[in-house]
Design a protein around this motif. Sequence first.
Motif, PDB file in Angstrom:
ATOM      1  N   LEU A   1       0.830  -1.209   0.000  1.00 15.29           N
ATOM      2  CA  LEU A   1       0.000   0.000   0.000  1.00 15.29           C
ATOM      3  C   LEU A   1       0.866   1.262   0.000  1.00 15.29           C
ATOM      4  N   ARG A   2       1.895   1.254   0.841  1.00 17.36           N
ATOM      5  CA  ARG A   2       2.783   2.422   0.914  1.00 17.36           C
ATOM      6  C   ARG A   2       3.440   2.693  -0.438  1.00 17.36           C
ATOM      7  N   ASN A   3       3.925   1.630  -1.069  1.00 16.75           N
ATOM      8  CA  ASN A   3       4.591   1.794  -2.369  1.00 16.75           C
ATOM      9  C   ASN A   3       3.616   2.302  -3.423  1.00 16.75           C
ATOM     10  N   GLY A   4       2.365   1.795  -3.351  1.00 14.74           N
ATOM     11  CA  GLY A   4       1.358   2.249  -4.304  1.00 14.74           C
ATOM     12  C   GLY A   4       1.052   3.730  -4.147  1.00 14.74           C
ATOM     13  N   LEU A   5       0.961   4.190  -2.911  1.00 14.63           N
ATOM     14  CA  LEU A   5       0.687   5.605  -2.653  1.00 14.63           C
ATOM     15  C   LEU A   5       1.860   6.483  -3.094  1.00 14.63           C
ATOM     16  N   MET A   6       3.063   6.016  -2.835  1.00 21.55           N
ATOM     17  CA  MET A   6       4.243   6.773  -3.251  1.00 21.55           C
ATOM     18  C   MET A   6       4.333   6.850  -4.771  1.00 21.55           C
ATOM     19  N   PHE A   7       3.928   5.774  -5.437  1.00 25.93           N
ATOM     20  CA  PHE A   7       3.919   5.773  -6.900  1.00 25.93           C
ATOM     21  C   PHE A   7       2.920   6.797  -7.427  1.00 25.93           C
ATOM     22  N   LEU A   8       1.724   6.831  -6.818  1.00 29.71           N
ATOM     23  CA  LEU A   8       0.718   7.805  -7.243  1.00 29.71           C
ATOM     24  C   LEU A   8       1.196   9.233  -7.031  1.00 29.71           C
ATOM     25  N   LYS A   9       1.921   9.450  -5.964  1.00 28.70           N
ATOM     26  CA  LYS A   9       2.457  10.786  -5.702  1.00 28.70           C
ATOM     27  C   LYS A   9       3.382  11.219  -6.836  1.00 28.70           C
ATOM     28  N   GLU A  10       4.209  10.303  -7.305  1.00 22.84           N
ATOM     29  CA  GLU A  10       5.109  10.614  -8.413  1.00 22.84           C
ATOM     30  C   GLU A  10       4.324  10.841  -9.703  1.00 22.84           C
ATOM     31  N   VAL A  11       3.261  10.054  -9.893  1.00 24.03           N
ATOM     32  CA  VAL A  11       2.434  10.211 -11.087  1.00 24.03           C
ATOM     33  C   VAL A  11       1.844  11.615 -11.145  1.00 24.03           C
ATOM     34  N   PHE A  12       1.272  12.065 -10.024  1.00 22.47           N
ATOM     35  CA  PHE A  12       0.659  13.391 -10.004  1.00 22.47           C
ATOM     36  C   PHE A  12       1.707  14.499 -10.017  1.00 22.47           C
ATOM     37  N   ARG A  13       2.874  14.232  -9.489  1.00 24.59           N
ATOM     38  CA  ARG A  13       3.955  15.215  -9.551  1.00 24.59           C
ATOM     39  C   ARG A  13       4.411  15.410 -10.991  1.00 24.59           C
ATOM     40  N   ASN A  14       4.546  14.315 -11.711  1.00 22.41           N
ATOM     41  CA  ASN A  14       4.988  14.388 -13.107  1.00 22.41           C
ATOM     42  C   ASN A  14       3.929  14.976 -14.021  1.00 22.41           C
ATOM     43  N   ALA A  15       2.700  15.072 -13.540  1.00 20.78           N
ATOM     44  CA  ALA A  15       1.635  15.664 -14.343  1.00 20.78           C
ATOM     45  C   ALA A  15       1.897  17.139 -14.629  1.00 20.78           C
ATOM     46  N   ALA A  16       2.817  17.722 -13.891  1.00 22.83           N
ATOM     47  CA  ALA A  16       3.205  19.113 -14.155  1.00 22.83           C
ATOM     48  C   ALA A  16       3.873  19.231 -15.525  1.00 22.83           C
ATOM     49  N   TYR A  17       4.421  18.133 -16.016  1.00 21.36           N
ATOM     50  CA  TYR A  17       5.141  18.139 -17.295  1.00 21.36           C
ATOM     51  C   TYR A  17       4.378  17.402 -18.383  1.00 21.36           C
ATOM     52  N   THR A  18       3.661  16.360 -17.997  1.00 25.57           N
ATOM     53  CA  THR A  18       2.871  15.582 -18.952  1.00 25.57           C
ATOM     54  C   THR A  18       1.462  15.406 -18.392  1.00 25.57           C
ATOM     55  N   PRO A  19       0.486  16.118 -18.953  1.00 25.25           N
ATOM     56  CA  PRO A  19      -0.884  16.028 -18.432  1.00 25.25           C
ATOM     57  C   PRO A  19      -1.388  14.584 -18.412  1.00 25.25           C
ATOM     58  N   LEU A  20      -2.112  14.260 -17.358  1.00 28.42           N
ATOM     59  CA  LEU A  20      -2.635  12.908 -17.205  1.00 28.42           C
ATOM     60  C   LEU A  20      -3.909  12.706 -18.023  1.00 28.42           C
ATOM     61  N   HIS A  21      -4.098  11.476 -18.475  1.00 26.37           N
ATOM     62  CA  HIS A  21      -5.342  11.139 -19.152  1.00 26.37           C
ATOM     63  C   HIS A  21      -6.474  11.195 -18.137  1.00 26.37           C
ATOM     64  N   SER A  22      -7.632  11.608 -18.597  1.00 36.15           N
ATOM     65  CA  SER A  22      -8.774  11.764 -17.693  1.00 36.15           C
ATOM     66  C   SER A  22      -9.160  10.447 -17.013  1.00 36.15           C
ATOM     67  N   ASP A  23      -8.910   9.315 -17.669  1.00 38.88           N
ATOM     68  CA  ASP A  23      -9.251   8.019 -17.072  1.00 38.88           C
ATOM     69  C   ASP A  23      -8.441   7.756 -15.802  1.00 38.88           C
ATOM     70  N   ILE A  24      -7.195   8.183 -15.818  1.00 32.88           N
ATOM     71  CA  ILE A  24      -6.337   8.004 -14.638  1.00 32.88           C
ATOM     72  C   ILE A  24      -6.859   8.838 -13.481  1.00 32.88           C
ATOM     73  N   ILE A  25      -7.225  10.073 -13.774  1.00 32.66           N
ATOM     74  CA  ILE A  25      -7.757  10.964 -12.743  1.00 32.66           C
ATOM     75  C   ILE A  25      -9.060  10.412 -12.174  1.00 32.66           C
ATOM     76  N   THR A  26      -9.944   9.994 -13.061  1.00 31.93           N
ATOM     77  CA  THR A  26     -11.243   9.482 -12.635  1.00 31.93           C
ATOM     78  C   THR A  26     -11.118   8.227 -11.784  1.00 31.93           C
TER      79      THR A  26
END
Length: 219
Positions: A1-26
């Motif tokens: 669980l911890r690793n999954g949350l940390m991964f999501l944090k990086e995903v949303f951090r990187n969204a500053a450079y590459t916008p996320l697909h709406s499916d990921i956000i939803t």
Amino acid sequence: LRNGLMFLKEVFRNAAYTPLHSDIITKFVPIVLSKTVSDKSFVRQEAKLILLEFQKNCLQSASFNVVCACVFDKNFLIGEASLKLIARMLESAGQNMMSLEPGSWKILLETLGKQLLGKRANMSSWSISIFEFIHKILGEDNFFALLSNLLSPAERDFLIKEIRSKVDNDPKKKREQTKKAIRNDKRESMKRKNMGFENQNDHYGYQNGFNQNIGGSFF
């Protein structure tokens, strides 16, 4: 669980450079919001850190749509966290909020309107503050145009009337007005002392503070 949350944090951090697909956000934002009320402190903390990245880097229409939906979660704590998140997202967006799609604006206005008229005082008060912030950023004409374009005249007028009423009767706003008036009074008093004026008009600061409208002429 911890690793999954940390991964999501990086995903949303990187969204500053590459916008996320709406499916990921939803898919993932409701999960993260649910973790903010976890009974495990480290999970709550990681979820909050993820949302910090999200509110800075994921300000597209899909983000507002999914968070608005979460406001109505059966768990009232998730609903509260979602409404607060909307406020922070709008603050991050600033003038860029004008780029939201009309459909998303309609969802947002309806969400705020329902909370404004709801039975929970804190949600109603937060909705007022969000409406005031939107009005401040967009300006008088644009705010009125926004309501006029997305709501019927009857809905628009009713909403404006309710906002005004809530603002006028919000104890928190009244306390803020009082504090602001006192600060104004102290500043004016210091100015007069520094300029050698007498203190016979010390009441002026209170009058000046209470005569200032909150959020512009709409309110």
